[in-house]
Design an enzyme around this catalytic site. Sequence first.
Site, mmCIF file in Angstrom:
data_model
loop_
_atom_site.group_PDB
_atom_site.id
_atom_site.type_symbol
_atom_site.label_atom_id
_atom_site.label_comp_id
_atom_site.label_asym_id
_atom_site.label_seq_id
_atom_site.Cartn_x
_atom_site.Cartn_y
_atom_site.Cartn_z
ATOM 1 N N SER A 145 0.836 -1.193 0.000
ATOM 2 C CA SER A 145 0.000 0.000 0.000
ATOM 3 C C SER A 145 0.879 1.253 0.000
ATOM 4 O O SER A 145 1.630 1.478 -0.951
ATOM 5 C CB SER A 145 -0.963 -0.043 1.187
ATOM 6 O OG SER A 145 -1.968 0.936 1.065
ATOM 7 N N ASP A 238 -10.479 -3.739 -4.612
ATOM 8 C CA ASP A 238 -9.551 -2.769 -4.032
ATOM 9 C C ASP A 238 -9.604 -1.477 -4.828
ATOM 10 O O ASP A 238 -9.445 -1.483 -6.053
ATOM 11 C CB ASP A 238 -8.127 -3.341 -4.050
ATOM 12 C CG ASP A 238 -7.097 -2.420 -3.407
ATOM 13 O OD1 ASP A 238 -7.481 -1.402 -2.808
ATOM 14 O OD2 ASP A 238 -5.891 -2.740 -3.514
ATOM 15 N N HIS A 268 -8.265 -4.844 -0.218
ATOM 16 C CA HIS A 268 -7.037 -4.129 0.126
ATOM 17 C C HIS A 268 -6.534 -4.577 1.502
ATOM 18 O O HIS A 268 -7.304 -4.768 2.435
ATOM 19 C CB HIS A 268 -7.284 -2.619 0.143
ATOM 20 C CG HIS A 268 -6.018 -1.832 0.237
ATOM 21 N ND1 HIS A 268 -5.204 -1.595 -0.850
ATOM 22 C CD2 HIS A 268 -5.400 -1.247 1.299
ATOM 23 C CE1 HIS A 268 -4.156 -0.894 -0.475
ATOM 24 N NE2 HIS A 268 -4.245 -0.676 0.829
#
Length: 307
Positions: A145, A238, A268
């Site tokens: 991320s 996501d 995610h």
Amino acid sequence: MALLMKLSESGEDYSDLEPPAARAMTERDLALFADRISPCLVEEEVEIRPGLVATRYSQGTPARSLVLFFHGGGFVLGSRASYTAPARMLAHATGADVLSVEYRLAPEHPFPAAHEDALAAWRYAVEHAPAWGVDPARIVVAGESAGGNIAAVLCQQVRGEAVQPLLQVLIQPVTDLSTHRPSQDEFADCPALTAKQVAWFMRHYLPEGADHRDPRISPLLGNLNGLPRAIVSVAGFDSLHDDGVAYATALLEAGVPVDVIHERGLVHGYISFTAISPSSKAATTRLVGAIAAALDKTDRATTTRKS
């Protein structure tokens, strides 16, 4: 879908809180969501510089590689502690040491503090790898991320230096904050990462007037030529799905070899949900297996060249 139900059950949203309280909440949750992975033989804290530390995970023997790892959390949340499980999984499955970095967080330390810390961590890893029995030419840069953004930017920053990353592993990375992509709308209400939470992260991370086209903010807009081979992991549910696909595509167009791992049924942050989601644990196992396979491939290539 079962994972989405679990994530939405509490009704709590860290983006309703100030960062210190949000961190306390997410650290508590991530401790519950992550699988209990057996410790490595060596787990030691190292000081990169005053105020910047990392945890080194090692099996205690000369390692085949070193994975320099940057946790997720939108540049505001997350820690070495909350990413202990994936760090241990990486070390166990790949035979590499893992150096998990506690980079500075916003809003106390907004952009570009995290990238400054990443560069310092890279320099430290290159310098100290031989003492750990690792060839500095075999350092893998990885992140999830926000950490994927940090890893991607780092590879661009050190391009042309005497020592380059062997591999970049970008797990659900945010790669372009200058534009809006369809997956951001499609999954705006997905409880794993909502549009409201993304806006909260960016409000705390980016100083007023920051240029979203700066390659340190949006690495997709940087020079991608000559970067290390990449593994890019994206998830089907996501909001950052399209960011990861766009970066993988751009790397390929720049001549960089890329392996894309598409976890179509996941959300995610799946590497943090290995205790509550068998599919997330299986996907994380596939990811670390892909990294191990990439290291095997470089081992074979090195052996061939020497013979």
